[in-house]
Scaffold this active site. Structure first.
Site, PDB file in Angstrom:
ATOM      1  N   ASP A   1       0.858  -1.198   0.000  1.00  0.00           N
ATOM      2  CA  ASP A   1       0.000   0.000   0.000  1.00  0.00           C
ATOM      3  C   ASP A   1       0.889   1.242   0.000  1.00  0.00           C
ATOM      4  O   ASP A   1       2.092   1.162   0.260  1.00  0.00           O
ATOM      5  CB  ASP A   1      -0.920  -0.002   1.230  1.00  0.00           C
ATOM      6  CG  ASP A   1      -2.193   0.819   1.017  1.00  0.00           C
ATOM      7  OD1 ASP A   1      -2.095   1.972   0.533  1.00  0.00           O
ATOM      8  OD2 ASP A   1      -3.279   0.321   1.339  1.00  0.00           O
TER       9      ASP A   1
ATOM     10  N   SER B   1     -15.961  -3.473 -10.100  1.00  0.00           N
ATOM     11  CA  SER B   1     -17.049  -2.765  -9.424  1.00  0.00           C
ATOM     12  C   SER B   1     -18.325  -3.056 -10.201  1.00  0.00           C
ATOM     13  O   SER B   1     -18.268  -3.545 -11.334  1.00  0.00           O
ATOM     14  CB  SER B   1     -16.769  -1.250  -9.462  1.00  0.00           C
ATOM     15  OG  SER B   1     -17.901  -0.506  -9.095  1.00  0.00           O
TER      16      SER B   1
ATOM     17  N   ASP C   1       3.268   1.881  -4.638  1.00  0.00           N
ATOM     18  CA  ASP C   1       2.320   2.653  -5.440  1.00  0.00           C
ATOM     19  C   ASP C   1       2.057   1.816  -6.685  1.00  0.00           C
ATOM     20  O   ASP C   1       2.973   1.576  -7.487  1.00  0.00           O
ATOM     21  CB  ASP C   1       2.946   4.002  -5.808  1.00  0.00           C
ATOM     22  CG  ASP C   1       2.011   4.862  -6.648  1.00  0.00           C
ATOM     23  OD1 ASP C   1       1.027   4.317  -7.206  1.00  0.00           O
ATOM     24  OD2 ASP C   1       2.266   6.080  -6.752  1.00  0.00           O
ATOM     25  N   VAL C   2       0.828   1.382  -6.865  1.00  0.00           N
ATOM     26  CA  VAL C   2       0.540   0.442  -7.963  1.00  0.00           C
ATOM     27  C   VAL C   2       0.691   1.075  -9.349  1.00  0.00           C
ATOM     28  O   VAL C   2       0.679   0.374 -10.357  1.00  0.00           O
ATOM     29  CB  VAL C   2      -0.861  -0.206  -7.839  1.00  0.00           C
ATOM     30  CG1 VAL C   2      -0.948  -1.035  -6.571  1.00  0.00           C
ATOM     31  CG2 VAL C   2      -1.979   0.823  -7.922  1.00  0.00           C
TER      32      VAL C   2
ATOM     33  N   TYR D   1     -14.282   6.440 -13.755  1.00  0.00           N
ATOM     34  CA  TYR D   1     -14.244   5.267 -12.862  1.00  0.00           C
ATOM     35  C   TYR D   1     -14.870   4.059 -13.562  1.00  0.00           C
ATOM     36  O   TYR D   1     -14.321   2.952 -13.550  1.00  0.00           O
ATOM     37  CB  TYR D   1     -14.980   5.592 -11.566  1.00  0.00           C
ATOM     38  CG  TYR D   1     -14.946   4.504 -10.514  1.00  0.00           C
ATOM     39  CD1 TYR D   1     -13.822   4.326  -9.712  1.00  0.00           C
ATOM     40  CD2 TYR D   1     -16.040   3.667 -10.298  1.00  0.00           C
ATOM     41  CE1 TYR D   1     -13.795   3.336  -8.733  1.00  0.00           C
ATOM     42  CE2 TYR D   1     -16.022   2.671  -9.326  1.00  0.00           C
ATOM     43  CZ  TYR D   1     -14.893   2.509  -8.544  1.00  0.00           C
ATOM     44  OH  TYR D   1     -14.867   1.527  -7.574  1.00  0.00           O
TER      45      TYR D   1
ATOM     46  N   LYS E   1     -13.048   0.521 -14.456  1.00  0.00           N
ATOM     47  CA  LYS E   1     -13.520  -0.746 -13.892  1.00  0.00           C
ATOM     48  C   LYS E   1     -14.011  -1.698 -14.984  1.00  0.00           C
ATOM     49  O   LYS E   1     -13.931  -2.918 -14.841  1.00  0.00           O
ATOM     50  CB  LYS E   1     -14.602  -0.487 -12.843  1.00  0.00           C
ATOM     51  CG  LYS E   1     -14.063   0.243 -11.600  1.00  0.00           C
ATOM     52  CD  LYS E   1     -12.974  -0.580 -10.901  1.00  0.00           C
ATOM     53  CE  LYS E   1     -12.507   0.038  -9.595  1.00  0.00           C
ATOM     54  NZ  LYS E   1     -11.478  -0.790  -8.927  1.00  0.00           N
TER      55      LYS E   1
HETATM   56  P1  NAP Z   1     -10.336   2.539   0.321  1.00  0.00           P
HETATM   57  O1  NAP Z   1     -11.043   2.335   1.611  1.00  0.00           O
HETATM   58  O2  NAP Z   1     -10.082   3.904  -0.164  1.00  0.00           O
HETATM   59  O3  NAP Z   1      -8.976   1.719   0.381  1.00  0.00           O
HETATM   60  C1  NAP Z   1      -8.151   1.709  -0.758  1.00  0.00           C
HETATM   61  C2  NAP Z   1      -6.722   1.467  -0.333  1.00  0.00           C
HETATM   62  O4  NAP Z   1      -5.914   1.512  -1.535  1.00  0.00           O
HETATM   63  C3  NAP Z   1      -6.189   2.577   0.588  1.00  0.00           C
HETATM   64  O5  NAP Z   1      -5.376   2.010   1.586  1.00  0.00           O
HETATM   65  C4  NAP Z   1      -5.390   3.441  -0.371  1.00  0.00           C
HETATM   66  O6  NAP Z   1      -4.316   4.126   0.246  1.00  0.00           O
HETATM   67  C5  NAP Z   1      -4.843   2.402  -1.308  1.00  0.00           C
HETATM   68  N1  NAP Z   1      -4.360   3.010  -2.553  1.00  0.00           N
HETATM   69  C6  NAP Z   1      -4.898   4.048  -3.242  1.00  0.00           C
HETATM   70  N2  NAP Z   1      -4.138   4.337  -4.304  1.00  0.00           N
HETATM   71  C7  NAP Z   1      -3.094   3.478  -4.270  1.00  0.00           C
HETATM   72  C8  NAP Z   1      -1.944   3.305  -5.081  1.00  0.00           C
HETATM   73  N3  NAP Z   1      -1.709   4.092  -6.143  1.00  0.00           N
HETATM   74  N4  NAP Z   1      -1.077   2.332  -4.759  1.00  0.00           N
HETATM   75  C9  NAP Z   1      -1.283   1.540  -3.683  1.00  0.00           C
HETATM   76  N5  NAP Z   1      -2.340   1.665  -2.864  1.00  0.00           N
HETATM   77  C10 NAP Z   1      -3.240   2.626  -3.155  1.00  0.00           C
HETATM   78  O7  NAP Z   1     -11.160   1.796  -0.864  1.00  0.00           O
HETATM   79  P2  NAP Z   1     -12.067   0.483  -0.814  1.00  0.00           P
HETATM   80  O8  NAP Z   1     -13.467   0.900  -0.731  1.00  0.00           O
HETATM   81  O9  NAP Z   1     -11.531  -0.486   0.150  1.00  0.00           O
HETATM   82  O10 NAP Z   1     -11.859  -0.041  -2.312  1.00  0.00           O
HETATM   83  C11 NAP Z   1     -10.990  -1.132  -2.626  1.00  0.00           C
HETATM   84  C12 NAP Z   1     -11.252  -1.547  -4.072  1.00  0.00           C
HETATM   85  O11 NAP Z   1     -12.607  -1.961  -4.225  1.00  0.00           O
HETATM   86  C13 NAP Z   1     -11.033  -0.421  -5.083  1.00  0.00           C
HETATM   87  O12 NAP Z   1     -10.457  -0.938  -6.261  1.00  0.00           O
HETATM   88  C14 NAP Z   1     -12.434   0.062  -5.350  1.00  0.00           C
HETATM   89  O13 NAP Z   1     -12.551   0.701  -6.598  1.00  0.00           O
HETATM   90  C15 NAP Z   1     -13.207  -1.235  -5.276  1.00  0.00           C
HETATM   91  N6  NAP Z   1     -14.629  -1.043  -5.016  1.00  0.00           N
HETATM   92  C16 NAP Z   1     -15.041  -0.509  -3.829  1.00  0.00           C
HETATM   93  C17 NAP Z   1     -16.410  -0.349  -3.604  1.00  0.00           C
HETATM   94  C18 NAP Z   1     -16.961   0.204  -2.329  1.00  0.00           C
HETATM   95  O14 NAP Z   1     -18.193   0.343  -2.237  1.00  0.00           O
HETATM   96  N7  NAP Z   1     -16.157   0.540  -1.325  1.00  0.00           N
HETATM   97  C19 NAP Z   1     -17.330  -0.713  -4.608  1.00  0.00           C
HETATM   98  C20 NAP Z   1     -16.862  -1.231  -5.783  1.00  0.00           C
HETATM   99  C21 NAP Z   1     -15.510  -1.411  -5.978  1.00  0.00           C
HETATM  100  P3  NAP Z   1      -4.534   5.655   0.760  1.00  0.00           P
HETATM  101  O15 NAP Z   1      -5.475   5.569   1.892  1.00  0.00           O
HETATM  102  O16 NAP Z   1      -3.158   6.093   1.154  1.00  0.00           O
HETATM  103  O17 NAP Z   1      -5.074   6.422  -0.412  1.00  0.00           O
END
Ligand code: NAP
Length: 256
Positions: A38, A145, A67-68, A158, A162
């Protein structure tokens, strides 16, 4: 509980917070060693670093700053898995949400969303697959997503990113199946994380009732709901499952 991932080594990107953190914890509960990759160690919100939590519970975990959008960082994360015994599972979870009105999206907005959400998944899969090919196989799980299946007008870049993850996962499965590598996509609905409470507010807003009315199971998802689906796709329980989409949304997508 049976350890579905005993002796497996997994890399989970974006595993300090939210869904990625729950996946890392879920994998560890099932016996996997986990590389937490992360931008930063500390989670968004409460609790200590994910890898420390896993170690406190008796599991094996390492944190790697990653950083991905940087292919070299992804290679370092996979290398860390090699020191734990070799990568068996790659979860490309890191992603960013955005909800800029379509007429206001800038070139920089678009490029950033695609760099993290699509390019990061491609190169995360590639660096993992190089090792998996050499080691005789593995499982790659990519976080798409619902916006990767249907177009969402409030989230155009977005949705584009996705959708790319969904079809890229099918194409990777086609390319890598002969090497014993399965590739699948998970499509969460509305899951309660910082992304949906802070970045793109959906949970805990005045529109909660409206959203909940569209979800047959009548609740928002929890990160652990997605983690259990990831455990299935990572494990040998899904040994004949590849190039598919697993929707984890309480029934929202396919109901009126
Ligand atoms: P989140 O709570 O924001 O967690 C995402 C994590 O990824 C955070 O720790 C963030 O770090 C990290 N991150 C962001 N950019 C990065 C990078 N360039 N390199 C490495 N790490 C990075 O999001 P989440 O809701 O858990 O979402 C996780 C995945 O599920 C995502 O792909 C999202 O699009 C997908 N998703 C989520 C939902 C939902 O309802 N939550 C729905 C559909 C899909 P920082 O905190 O430092 O930014």
């Amino acid at each position: 509980m049976a350890e579905l991932l005993a002796e497996k080594v997994a890399v989970v990107t974006g595993a300090s917070s939210g869904i990625g953190r729950a996946i890392a914890l879920g994998f560890a509960n099932h016996g996997a060693s986990v590389v937490v990759a992360d931008l930063r160690e500390e989670p968004r919100g409460e609790g200590g670093p994910t890898h420390e939590l896993i170690r406190d519970r008796g599991g094996t975990a390492e944190y790697v700053e990653c950083d991905v959008t940087d292919v070299a960082d992804l290679a370092v994360a996979v290398e860390a898995a090699t020191t734990l015994g070799g990568i068996d599972v790659m979860v490309n979870n890191a992603g960013i949400g955005e909800s800029t009105p379509v007429l206001e999206v800038t070139e920089a907005d678009f490029e950033r969303t695609m760099a993290v959400n699509a390019k990061g998944v491609f190169f995360g899969s590639q660096v993992a697959a190089r090792e998996m090919v050499a080691d005789g196989g593995g499982s790659i799980v990519n976080l798409s997503s619902e916006a990767g299946i249907v177009g969402v007008g409030g989230f155009v870049p977005y949705s584009a990113s996705k959708g790319a993850v969904r079809v890229m996962s099918y194409a990777l499965a086609d390319a890598l199946g002969g090497d014993g590598i399965r590739v699948n996509a998970i499509h969460p609905g509305i899951i309660e994380t910082a992304m949906t409470t802070e970045d793109v507010p959906q949970v805990g807003t005045a529109r909660d009732d409206q959203y909940l009315a569209s979800i047959p199971l009548a609740r928002f998802g929890q990160p652990s709901d997605v983690a259990d689906a990831a455990v299935f796709l990572a494990s040998d329980m899904s040994r004949y499952v590849t190039a598919t989409s697993l929707v984890v949304d309480g029934g929202m997508l396919n109901t009126a």
